[in-house]
Design a protein around this motif. Sequence first.
Motif: not given
Length: 421
Positions: A346-358
């Motif tokens: 797992l290189k990235q997991f971000q949840f900002t506002g309502s956006k999920l990025t993995v």
Amino acid sequence: MLMNPTANFSASRRRFLSTAATSSIGLFQHASVWSSDTLSRDHQPYAEVTWDHCRHVGSVSHAHCRSQKSLDLLCRRGLTHLAISNYYPSAPCTPTERIGQFKVGQDFGTVANEGYVRREFAWNDIIRDPENGWFDKLSQKRQDSMPFEVGGPCFTQIPSDVILCPNAEHHSMTDSNGHFNAVGSQFASGTFDVRGYYFLNRHGYAMGTGLPWREAFERMIDALQFQTGGGITINHPTWSGMSAVKIAEFLDFDPRVLGIEIWNHTADFLNGKGWSLAEWDAVLATGRRCYGFAVSDHAANSDPAFQGRNVLLIDDATPPNEMPAACLRAYRNGNFYSSLDGTLQLKQFQFTGSKLTVELSAPSKLRVISANGVIHEQTGNSLSWTLPEGKALSAQHVFLRVEADAIDGEDRMFTQAIQLT
């Protein structure tokens, strides 16, 4: 062979969420009386991870190991943080442990009419005591095996980068079934006499904890090596027949009850009950924090292709002497992901506002999962998805987590869940 739960996934989820909704758990409600504020219920996993500056440390939270051969099997798979979870007795593994030492004696135990005590138990003397012993009642085979003697070291070569983390698998509570690991705890319980061949249990020496589960949990927590890290895991819940209601009761006891095993290789091998994804999502759907662990259990003793590990996300500037505490903090804070083989990172997991990025290290089939089931699917090295706006939708989904199946190979990776409510 691994069992793929995808075909029965939706039906199992519906059954468990239906159970949660009609039970004392209460969807979207907390019934907890937490005895510690060491971790906020609002804490989100990965909130403290700097993805460009972290190392991925392979860890076991449930693996039995009392020989150099077993240790070598773990180390060959790139696992360096070893919370070895032995039992009979349930005593934390140390670099100096010797073969048979707990048959000769121990300094802990639960005794009838006394409770849990810390004192020396010399089993040769106790069993063969001329007035109160019972040596002559043992079978000839057991008599011939005594007196017990301490053998050579369990481990003859521990790699310099390996951390032996205190842990043990505790069991046989007086008021509840189940097995529980105390990752990072020095608490010890039980005796070597698992089959009762030496009559310790019938003479008042508990084979397991011999305690109510709440007292056992308190003792596990009180004996944590670092108060800022580690905690209790609920082992193989499907195999143990645990309902979502019971799991929630354990979790509500204290925030240092961390979560459940979502994959247990040994349980899968023995009876096909290795997966506990439905239980996981049922508990997450109530709004509770519940981390998911993937473990090999006994499989790591004999199967070089064992599956199940947790990967801890540790700041790459952490000096070696601070690694034991940092690894346990990662468990406490949910700064880890779980997988079968460890080939997917797992290189990235971000949840900002309502956006999920993995972002992952290799092409995979990715799924975003909430209380409503699989709500988004995507193939590739990365995933980008936006939660539809509206408080009603957030309340409906309750949580988000991501699963990934490697395109090449058999690895399967699970992130921890973030709560939306």
